[in-house]
Design a protein around this motif. Structure first.
Motif, PDB file in Angstrom:
ATOM      1  N   VAL A  61       0.873  -1.174   0.000  1.00 22.99           N
ATOM      2  CA  VAL A  61       0.000   0.000   0.000  1.00 22.99           C
ATOM      3  C   VAL A  61       0.913   1.227   0.000  1.00 22.99           C
ATOM      4  O   VAL A  61       1.834   1.307   0.809  1.00 22.99           O
ATOM      5  N   ILE A  62       0.666   2.163  -0.913  1.00 24.57           N
ATOM      6  CA  ILE A  62       1.496   3.361  -1.026  1.00 24.57           C
ATOM      7  C   ILE A  62       0.613   4.594  -0.904  1.00 24.57           C
ATOM      8  O   ILE A  62      -0.411   4.706  -1.586  1.00 24.57           O
ATOM      9  N   ALA A  63       1.020   5.522  -0.029  1.00 23.45           N
ATOM     10  CA  ALA A  63       0.341   6.808   0.105  1.00 23.45           C
ATOM     11  C   ALA A  63       1.409   7.879  -0.058  1.00 23.45           C
ATOM     12  O   ALA A  63       2.088   8.240   0.898  1.00 23.45           O
ATOM     13  N   GLY A  64       1.586   8.358  -1.271  1.00 21.66           N
ATOM     14  CA  GLY A  64       2.670   9.278  -1.593  1.00 21.66           C
ATOM     15  C   GLY A  64       2.319  10.735  -1.350  1.00 21.66           C
ATOM     16  O   GLY A  64       1.376  11.247  -1.943  1.00 21.66           O
ATOM     17  N   ILE A 107       5.175   5.150   2.742  1.00 22.44           N
ATOM     18  CA  ILE A 107       4.575   6.461   2.963  1.00 22.44           C
ATOM     19  C   ILE A 107       5.626   7.570   2.839  1.00 22.44           C
ATOM     20  O   ILE A 107       6.158   8.052   3.836  1.00 22.44           O
ATOM     21  N   PRO A 108       5.944   7.996   1.605  1.00 19.91           N
ATOM     22  CA  PRO A 108       6.810   9.172   1.472  1.00 19.91           C
ATOM     23  C   PRO A 108       6.006  10.434   1.774  1.00 19.91           C
ATOM     24  O   PRO A 108       4.864  10.571   1.340  1.00 19.91           O
ATOM     25  N   THR A 109       6.592  11.323   2.566  1.00 26.72           N
ATOM     26  CA  THR A 109       5.870  12.521   2.997  1.00 26.72           C
ATOM     27  C   THR A 109       6.811  13.711   3.090  1.00 26.72           C
ATOM     28  O   THR A 109       7.888  13.610   3.681  1.00 26.72           O
ATOM     29  N   CYS A 153      11.982  15.062   2.257  1.00 27.22           N
ATOM     30  CA  CYS A 153      10.934  14.051   2.288  1.00 27.22           C
ATOM     31  C   CYS A 153      11.378  12.922   3.207  1.00 27.22           C
ATOM     32  O   CYS A 153      12.537  12.503   3.173  1.00 27.22           O
ATOM     33  N   ALA A 154      10.471  12.452   4.041  1.00 26.54           N
ATOM     34  CA  ALA A 154      10.722  11.258   4.847  1.00 26.54           C
ATOM     35  C   ALA A 154      10.089  10.091   4.105  1.00 26.54           C
ATOM     36  O   ALA A 154       8.941  10.173   3.665  1.00 26.54           O
ATOM     37  N   SER A 196       8.166  14.348  14.342  1.00 28.82           N
ATOM     38  CA  SER A 196       6.706  14.206  14.414  1.00 28.82           C
ATOM     39  C   SER A 196       6.204  13.170  13.408  1.00 28.82           C
ATOM     40  O   SER A 196       5.220  12.475  13.667  1.00 28.82           O
ATOM     41  N   TYR A 197       6.891  13.029  12.285  1.00 28.89           N
ATOM     42  CA  TYR A 197       6.548  11.990  11.298  1.00 28.89           C
ATOM     43  C   TYR A 197       6.742  10.604  11.917  1.00 28.89           C
ATOM     44  O   TYR A 197       5.848   9.758  11.858  1.00 28.89           O
ATOM     45  N   CYS A 198       7.898  10.390  12.535  1.00 28.35           N
ATOM     46  CA  CYS A 198       8.176   9.097  13.174  1.00 28.35           C
ATOM     47  C   CYS A 198       7.186   8.829  14.305  1.00 28.35           C
ATOM     48  O   CYS A 198       6.687   7.710  14.449  1.00 28.35           O
ATOM     49  N   SER A 199       6.879   9.847  15.098  1.00 31.74           N
ATOM     50  CA  SER A 199       5.919   9.696  16.196  1.00 31.74           C
ATOM     51  C   SER A 199       4.531   9.343  15.671  1.00 31.74           C
ATOM     52  O   SER A 199       3.816   8.541  16.278  1.00 31.74           O
TER      53      SER A 199
END
Length: 126
Positions: A21-24, A52-54, A110-111, A86-89
């Motif tokens: 599943v990818i949510a780019g 999940i690249p963000t 981008c993470a 905050s992304y990791c959290s």
């Protein structure tokens, strides 16, 4: 699928229906990114991958990056400005087990989070 900043997959797809599943570049645009993460995990099969690249619109010190500020001025609506922490959290709060995050540097870094689904999403040790 996301509508009005809220995860909208719901019962459209079966539980565990996808190997990957990818949510780019969408989490930072959502009002409820944790709900979206839980939903992405729901449709991913056990042992599958969620990618999940963000974009990271904030620096580690909490300040907004220049490009993010500029985009906001021209009307781009960010649901949540993220920094790497905050992304990791956010990924951890959604209950994901095995998470790998790579930072891709650039004007707007981008993470790239890759997650092997090893337990039910939303599960918590607490």
């Amino acid at each position: 699928m996301f509508w009005n900043g809220v995860a909208g997959v719901y019962d459209v797809f079966a539980d565990g229906g996808f190997d990957k599943v990818i949510a780019g570049n969408v989490l930072h645009l959502l009002d409820e990114p944790r709900a979206a993460l839980v939903e992405l995990g729901r449709v991913c099969k056990d042992g599958g991958m969620v990618v999940i690249p963000t974009y990271l619109g904030r620096r580690d010190d909490g300040s907004v990056r220049g490009l993010s500020a500029l985009l906001g001025c021209i009307g781009v609506k960010f649901g949540k400005q993220l920094d790497l922490g905050s992304y990791c959290s956010l990924l951890q709060a959604a209950g994901y087990g095995e998470v790998h995050v790579e930072l891709i540097e650039g004007r707007l870094p981008c993470a790239l989070g890759t997650i092997r689904k090893t337990r039910p999403v939303g599960w918590s040790e607490a």
